[in-house]
Scaffold this motif. Structure first.
Motif, short mmCIF file in Angstrom:
data_model
loop_
_atom_site.label_atom_id
_atom_site.label_comp_id
_atom_site.label_asym_id
_atom_site.label_seq_id
_atom_site.Cartn_x
_atom_site.Cartn_y
_atom_site.Cartn_z
N TRP A 25 -9.96 -2.56 0.80
CA TRP A 25 -9.65 -2.21 -0.58
C TRP A 25 -10.59 -1.12 -1.09
O TRP A 25 -10.16 -0.17 -1.73
N ILE A 33 1.47 -8.25 -6.89
CA ILE A 33 1.09 -8.03 -5.49
C ILE A 33 1.99 -6.99 -4.86
O ILE A 33 1.53 -6.11 -4.12
N LYS A 34 3.26 -7.05 -5.15
CA LYS A 34 4.24 -6.09 -4.58
C LYS A 34 3.91 -4.65 -4.97
O LYS A 34 4.13 -3.72 -4.20
N GLU A 86 0.55 -0.12 0.09
CA GLU A 86 0.38 -0.64 1.44
C GLU A 86 -0.20 0.43 2.36
O GLU A 86 0.00 1.62 2.15
N ARG A 95 -5.81 0.16 -0.91
CA ARG A 95 -4.53 -0.31 -0.38
C ARG A 95 -4.75 -1.57 0.44
O ARG A 95 -5.84 -1.84 0.91
N ILE A 96 -3.67 -2.32 0.62
CA ILE A 96 -3.71 -3.56 1.41
C ILE A 96 -2.81 -3.40 2.62
O ILE A 96 -1.72 -2.82 2.54
N ARG A 138 -1.06 -8.32 5.75
CA ARG A 138 -1.89 -9.15 4.87
C ARG A 138 -1.18 -9.38 3.54
O ARG A 138 -1.24 -10.45 2.96
N LYS A 139 -0.49 -8.36 3.05
CA LYS A 139 0.26 -8.48 1.80
C LYS A 139 1.36 -9.53 1.94
O LYS A 139 1.56 -10.35 1.04
N LYS A 140 2.05 -9.53 3.08
CA LYS A 140 3.08 -10.55 3.32
C LYS A 140 2.46 -11.94 3.37
O LYS A 140 3.05 -12.90 2.85
N LYS A 180 -0.05 -4.12 5.22
CA LYS A 180 1.30 -4.67 4.98
C LYS A 180 1.40 -6.13 5.43
O LYS A 180 1.96 -6.97 4.73
#
Length: 122
Positions: free
Chosen positions: A66, A116-117, A121, A71-72, A76-78, A74
């Protein structure tokens, strides 16, 4: 005044870490934003605590990513989104007799998922 600001930021950072840890088990408290806020506070107040947080085995890699490019990953975001859905689903299921609380949890869950969305990413 600078002295007071420094210690105020350190206190805020430790409160954010505590809330982040609590957020691991409570679905209503988002964990990652509290740790990001703690990292930002430490960056402005204590380089030692800032580095310790970045070196943490649990949240360090996420925070380093971060801090590097805001950015996160993809995948990890899921995972974050899946954990939100699962923890809220359990909470909603436990409140079977209280429809208004279930509805409130659903609204909060969608707000969290939307936030979060929107994060960029890698």
């Amino acid at each position: 005044m600078q002295y007071l600001k420094r210690y105020l930021l350190i206190c805020i950072a430790f409160i954010c870490i505590l809330l982040g840890i609590i957020g691991i088990v409570l679905p209503l408290l988002p964990t990652t934003p509290f740790f990001i806020l703690a990292l930002a506070c430490f960056a402005r107040s204590s380089q030692r605590f800032h580095q310790q947080l970045l070196n943490s085995p649990y949240v360090g890699p996420i925070l380093a990513d971060w801090e590097a490019d805001k950015r996160i990953d993809k995948q990890r975001k899921k995972q974050i989104m899946l954990m939100i859905v699962c923890s809220f689903a359990v909470s909603i299921w436990l409140l079977q007799a209280q429809f208004h609380l279930q509805l409130l949890l659903i609204v909060i869950m969608f707000i969290l998922l939307f936030c979060i969305k929107r994060i960029a990413e890698k």
